[in-house]
Scaffold this active site. Sequence first.
Site, PDB file in Angstrom:
ATOM      1  N   ARG A  49      -6.439  -7.635  11.112  1.00  0.00           N
ATOM      2  CA  ARG A  49      -5.045  -7.737  10.695  1.00  0.00           C
ATOM      3  C   ARG A  49      -4.905  -7.417   9.217  1.00  0.00           C
ATOM      4  O   ARG A  49      -5.772  -7.761   8.413  1.00  0.00           O
ATOM      5  CB  ARG A  49      -4.518  -9.150  10.937  1.00  0.00           C
ATOM      6  N   ASP A  51      -1.778  -8.165   6.377  1.00  0.00           N
ATOM      7  CA  ASP A  51      -0.532  -8.914   6.262  1.00  0.00           C
ATOM      8  C   ASP A  51       0.633  -8.008   5.910  1.00  0.00           C
ATOM      9  O   ASP A  51       0.460  -6.855   5.502  1.00  0.00           O
ATOM     10  CB  ASP A  51      -0.662  -9.987   5.178  1.00  0.00           C
ATOM     11  N   TYR A 109     -12.043  -3.397   0.669  1.00  0.00           N
ATOM     12  CA  TYR A 109     -10.673  -3.459   0.183  1.00  0.00           C
ATOM     13  C   TYR A 109     -10.646  -3.074  -1.286  1.00  0.00           C
ATOM     14  O   TYR A 109     -11.625  -3.268  -2.011  1.00  0.00           O
ATOM     15  CB  TYR A 109     -10.112  -4.884   0.317  1.00  0.00           C
ATOM     16  N   ARG A 196      -7.242 -11.471  -1.011  1.00  0.00           N
ATOM     17  CA  ARG A 196      -6.220 -11.834  -1.992  1.00  0.00           C
ATOM     18  C   ARG A 196      -6.531 -13.179  -2.651  1.00  0.00           C
ATOM     19  O   ARG A 196      -6.173 -13.405  -3.817  1.00  0.00           O
ATOM     20  CB  ARG A 196      -4.855 -11.865  -1.313  1.00  0.00           C
TER      21      ARG A 196
END
Length: 243
Positions: A49, A51, A109, A196
Amino acid sequence: MRWRCTCAYDGTDFLGWQSQKGGGTVQDFLEKRLAQIFQKPVRVHGSGRTDSGVHARAQVFHFEAEWAHPVAHLQRALRSGLPRGLVVNSVRRAAPDFHARYSAEGKRYRYRLYRGYAGPFESRWCWSFGDRPLEVEKMRAAAKKLLGKHDFSGFSGQYEEKENPVKDLRRLDMRARGRRIEFVIEASGFLYKMARGLVGALVAVGLGKLTTEDIERVLKTKKRTQEIATAPAEGLCLEKVFY
């Protein structure tokens, strides 16, 4: 036939990756287009997933459907009916046991932060941080403490799904050039909002709210401190999935 695909998207106008009742997610748009092509429901399985507001350069997904034409025609058909900000970059046959999520061995990421006020052609894809000063060298020192195999529960968000919280953080680089800071984060896997959360923790160190010792304590206790804020979604991009 099982098909392995890679797509890229600007997450600004999507409600994340995973399908939901109201629609508006990347998965919803892909499944809608595939249903039009094959004239029946087709389920898409993603590598994981992202966000709402998070971007991707190389999100991987797979689906199953019979296709008697050249592969290039399938990619062209899939591309033609998608909204702006979402493009399918590759489509190819996959082995029957390939799974976009469970076959993955890691992800990378990239997080972008702008020290100052980012302009309108950049602010959709970075954390516009304002004029608050950051101690970059202290952030780099704290980042080194996070590398390796740990239980990262203290850096994730709350989520009901049970997942092994132990991940191998293989890379956490910081690149500061002028007003821009980029975080490159690579791990065997990521907990909910973990990427994050890691950025938020390092920023807290840069602001003087936490120390390197505090970061080590969060790793040990597995409990998040209120000084660690979840970095805004717009700065994060899924760059690569490793298989």
